[in-house]
Design an enzyme around this catalytic site. Structure first.
Site, short mmCIF file in Angstrom:
data_model
loop_
_atom_site.label_atom_id
_atom_site.label_comp_id
_atom_site.label_asym_id
_atom_site.label_seq_id
_atom_site.Cartn_x
_atom_site.Cartn_y
_atom_site.Cartn_z
N LYS A 1 -59.05 9.14 3.68
CA LYS A 1 -57.92 9.76 2.98
C LYS A 1 -56.64 9.00 3.27
O LYS A 1 -56.16 8.99 4.40
CB LYS A 1 -57.73 11.22 3.39
CG LYS A 1 -56.73 11.93 2.45
CD LYS A 1 -56.05 13.15 3.04
CE LYS A 1 -54.81 12.83 3.80
NZ LYS A 1 -53.62 12.49 2.95
N GLY B 1 -51.33 8.42 12.88
CA GLY B 1 -50.22 9.20 12.32
C GLY B 1 -49.41 9.83 13.43
O GLY B 1 -49.35 9.32 14.55
N SER B 2 -48.81 10.97 13.12
CA SER B 2 -47.88 11.59 14.06
C SER B 2 -48.61 12.29 15.20
O SER B 2 -49.76 12.74 15.05
CB SER B 2 -46.99 12.61 13.34
OG SER B 2 -47.75 13.75 12.99
N THR B 3 -47.93 12.40 16.33
CA THR B 3 -48.50 13.08 17.50
C THR B 3 -48.77 14.55 17.20
O THR B 3 -49.78 15.11 17.65
CB THR B 3 -47.56 12.91 18.71
OG1 THR B 3 -47.45 11.51 19.00
CG2 THR B 3 -48.09 13.63 19.93
N GLU B 4 -47.89 15.20 16.40
CA GLU B 4 -48.07 16.63 16.09
C GLU B 4 -49.39 16.85 15.34
O GLU B 4 -50.18 17.73 15.70
CB GLU B 4 -46.91 17.15 15.22
CG GLU B 4 -45.55 17.15 15.90
CD GLU B 4 -44.94 15.75 16.00
OE1 GLU B 4 -44.26 15.49 17.01
OE2 GLU B 4 -45.17 14.92 15.10
N GLY C 1 -51.89 14.77 15.26
CA GLY C 1 -52.95 14.36 16.18
C GLY C 1 -53.40 15.49 17.08
O GLY C 1 -54.61 15.68 17.32
N GLU D 1 -54.55 7.34 17.07
CA GLU D 1 -53.49 6.36 17.32
C GLU D 1 -52.21 7.00 16.80
O GLU D 1 -52.03 7.16 15.59
CB GLU D 1 -53.82 5.04 16.60
CG GLU D 1 -53.03 3.87 17.14
CD GLU D 1 -51.81 3.57 16.30
OE1 GLU D 1 -50.72 4.07 16.67
OE2 GLU D 1 -51.92 2.89 15.28
N CYS E 1 -45.32 2.39 14.52
CA CYS E 1 -45.55 3.27 15.68
C CYS E 1 -45.27 2.54 16.99
O CYS E 1 -44.86 3.15 17.97
CB CYS E 1 -46.96 3.82 15.65
SG CYS E 1 -48.20 2.58 15.31
N GLU F 1 -39.37 9.94 18.56
CA GLU F 1 -39.68 8.85 17.63
C GLU F 1 -38.92 9.08 16.33
O GLU F 1 -39.13 10.07 15.64
CB GLU F 1 -41.18 8.79 17.36
CG GLU F 1 -41.57 7.59 16.52
CD GLU F 1 -43.08 7.47 16.31
OE1 GLU F 1 -43.57 6.34 16.32
OE2 GLU F 1 -43.73 8.52 16.13
#
Length: 474
Positions: free
Chosen positions: A181, A233-236, A238, A255, A289, A386
Site C-alpha cells: 500500500k 512511516g511515523s512513530t505514532e 508504528g 522503520e 526520516c 520530528e
C-alpha cells in the site's frame, strides 16, 4: 550571485491517465465499492489523477491473489526468481526519466534528486537483491532458509519508489509474495511500477498494489492471512501497528521517525561540513526520516560555521520541482506544511532565533523557506520532535562527551553524522552514539549493500544489505 535561466524538464515524457484502479492478480480493476481519491501536484495543487481507494473486500482479494501465487513463486529456483528481478531493474533503468518526472510531479521533490538519487538507487536495489536470490543458503540465516509467505508492506510519501524497492526487492528475492500500500498522497509511482511488473512478465499475484488512506493500510496489516508486515512511516502509526500485530505470530519490521544529530567538531573542514549540513536537512525538503535536523557544533567554531552556512543557504533555489536548477521543491501536502509551520512558530515562541534566506515562494502550491533556529536548547520542542521539513535546530557543545550526551538525548535513534579530521575521534564517538547509521564526513549516503534501520522509537529490523534478507526468511 548567479542568475539561472529556467531549465525545465519536459512533462511530455510521462503519460498520466485520468484514473487508476488497484493492481490485483496481475490486472488493474476499479475496486468493489467504487470509492476514489485524488492525488495532486504539491507544487501547483493541480489534480494529477483519480485513484481507487481499496476497501476490506479489495484487500481480501489482493491477499488471496498473493497467497495463490506464493506456492509457485517460492518453488522457483532462486536463479529463476533472480531473472525477474534483473528484468525489473533493467526496465526501471530504461524508464528512469519517465519515472523521475512522475515522482517529482506527484511528490514535489526536485527533478535532479529524483533523477540522480532516487531512480539509480531503485534500480540498484533490484540488481543487488537479484544477486542474493540464488545464494540465500550462504546469507548466514541457516543452510536452508525458507520464505515466510504473504508480506503486507506499507510505505510513506517521502521516497515513494525507493521505499517500494527497499520493501519489494528483498521480499521477491527470498520467495515471498507482496501486497503493497503506497501513501495516499503519492500513489502514482507504485501504480507505474505495477506496469513495470507486467512488462517484466512477473507472474500474476506475486506483486499486488492496493491504494487508499490509513484505513486501507490498517486492513492490510490486520489481515489474518498476512505473514509479515513491513512499515515505514511515523512513530505514532508504528506503535499502532505493533499493537495490532502483537500476539498474532506475524513478523514485523518498523522503520520510523528520527531526529538525527549532525556533530561538527572544531577541526572539521568547515566548507565540507556546510555541504553535509545542507544535504542533511534540505535534501528532499527535509522530508527524510534520517535527516540531520539537529546540528551540534563545537562552541569555538560555531560563529564561523553559522556564517558559512547562511552564505550557502542564500544560494539555495526554491521553486518548480521540474526545473533542473531547483534545490528545494514543494512540501508534499497541505497537512505537512501546516505541521512544519506550527512547529516553527512554536520554536520562535519558545525563544529560539529564526533565520531564513531571502527567497520568493511561488503563489500556488505548498512551500516553506529553508530555515535555521539558533539559541536552541534541548528543552525546545523543535529539538525534540520530528518536524519533517527544511528546518534545522542548532545547538552547541564544548567537549566530545557533551556532544554524545546531547546527540543521544532523544527518543529516536535512526542516524547521526560526525565531522572531524581525526579518524580516532570518528570511531570513538560513533561507538557511543545510539543510532542505526553513523556517517563520517558525509551525510545521506545510501547503498543497497548497507543495512539501514534504527534504535528506540526509530523502529527495529534492518533494510538493505544481507541483514535486509533476514526479516523475509523463516
Amino acid at each position: 550571485m548567479f542568475e539561472y535561466a529556467p531549465a525545465p524538464e519536459s512533462r511530455s515524457v510521462v503519460d498520466i491517465a485520468g484514473s487508476y484502479g488497484l493492481f490485483i492478480d496481475g490486472a488493474f480493476d476499479g475496486g468493489k465499492d467504487g470509492n476514489v481519491f485524488k492525488t495532486v501536484n504539491p507544487a501547483t495543487e493541480e489534480v494529477l489523477a483519480e485513484v481507487a481507494a481499496a476497501g476490506p473486500e479489495d484487500v481480501d482479494r489482493a491477499v488471496a491473489a498473493a497467497r495463490r501465487a506464493f506456492g509457485p513463486w517460492s518453488a522457483l529456483p532462486g536463479a529463476e526468481r533472480a531473472k525477474y528481478l534483473f528484468r525489473i531493474a533493467r526496465i526501471i533503468q530504461e524508464r528512469s526519466r519517465e519515472l523521475a518526472v512522475l515522482e517529482s510531479l506527484d511528490n514535489g521533490k526536485p527533478i535532479k534528486e529524483s533523477r540522480d538519487v532516487d531512480l539509480p538507487l531503485v534500480a540498484a536495489h533490484f540488481f543487488y537483491y537479484a544477486g542474493w536470490a540464488d545464494k540465500l543458503a550462504y546469507a548466514g540465516f541457516g543452510p536452508d532458509p525458507r520464505p515466510i509467505g504473504v508480506t503486507g508492506q506499507v510505505i510513506p510519501w517521502n521516497f515513494p519508489l525507493l521505499m517500494l524497492a527497499w520493501k519489494i526487492a528483498p521480499a521477491l528475492a527470498t520467495g515471498n509474495t507482496v501486497v503493497l500500500k503506497p501513501a495516499e498522497t503519492t500513489p502514482l509511482s507504485a501504480l507505474f511500477f505495477a506496469d513495470v511488473c507486467r512488462q517484466a512478465e512477473l507472474p500474476p499475484g506475486v506483486v499486488n498494489i492496493v491504494t487508499g488512506a490509513g484505513d486501507t493500510g490498517a486492513y492490510l496489516v490486520q489481515h489474518p492471512d498476512v505473514n509479515k508486515v513491513a512499515f515505514t512511516g511515523s512513530t505514532e502509526v508504528g506503535r499502532e501497528i505493533a499493537r495490532a500485530v502483537a500476539g498474532t505470530g506475524k513478523r514485523l519490521t518498523l522503520e520510523l521517525g528520527g531526529k538525527a544529530a549532525n556533530i561538527v567538531f572544531d577541526d572539521a573542514p568547515i566548507d565540507q561540513a556546510v555541504e553535509g549540513i545542507v544535504n542533511g536537512i534540505f535534501f528532499n525538503q527535509g522530508h527524510v526520516c534520517c535527516a540531520g535536523s539537529r546540528l551540534l557544533v563545537q562552541e569555538s567554531v560555531a560563529d564561523e560555521l553559522l556564517a558559512s552556512l547562511k552564505r550557502r543557504m542564500a544560494t539555495l533555489r526554491v521553486g518548480d520541482p521540474l526545473d533542473k536548477n531547483t534545490d528545494i521543491g514543494a512540501i508534499n501536502s497541505a497537512a505537512q506544511l501546516t505541521r512544519i509551520t506550527e512547529l516553527s512558530e512554536i520554536g520562535a515562541s519558545e525563544g529560539a532565533e529564526r533565520w531564513s534566506p531571502e527567497c520568493t515562494l511561488p503563489d500556488r502550491g505548498f512551500w516553506f523557506a529553508p530555515t535555521i533556529f539558533t539559541g536552541v536548547t534541548q528543552a525546545h520542542r523543535i529539538a525534540r520532535e520530528e518536524i519533517f521539513g527544511p528546518v534545522l535546530s542548532v545547538l552547541t557543545f564544548r567537549t566530545p562527551e557533551e556532544a554524545v550526551a546531547k546527540a543521544n538525548n532523544t527518543p529516536y535513534g535512526l542516524s547521526a553524522g560526525i565531522w572531524t579530521e581525526k579518524g580516532s575521534r570518528i570511531l570513538a564517538v560513533a561507538d557511543k552514539l545510539r543510532a542505526g547509521v553513523v556517517w563520517a564526513n558525509t551525510f545521506n549516503k545510501f547503498d543497497p549493500a548497507s543495512p539501514f534501520g534504527g534504535y528506540k522509537e526509530s523502529g527495529y529490523g534492518r533494510e538493505g544489505g544481507r541483514h535486509g534478507l533476514e526479516a523475509y526468511l523463516a
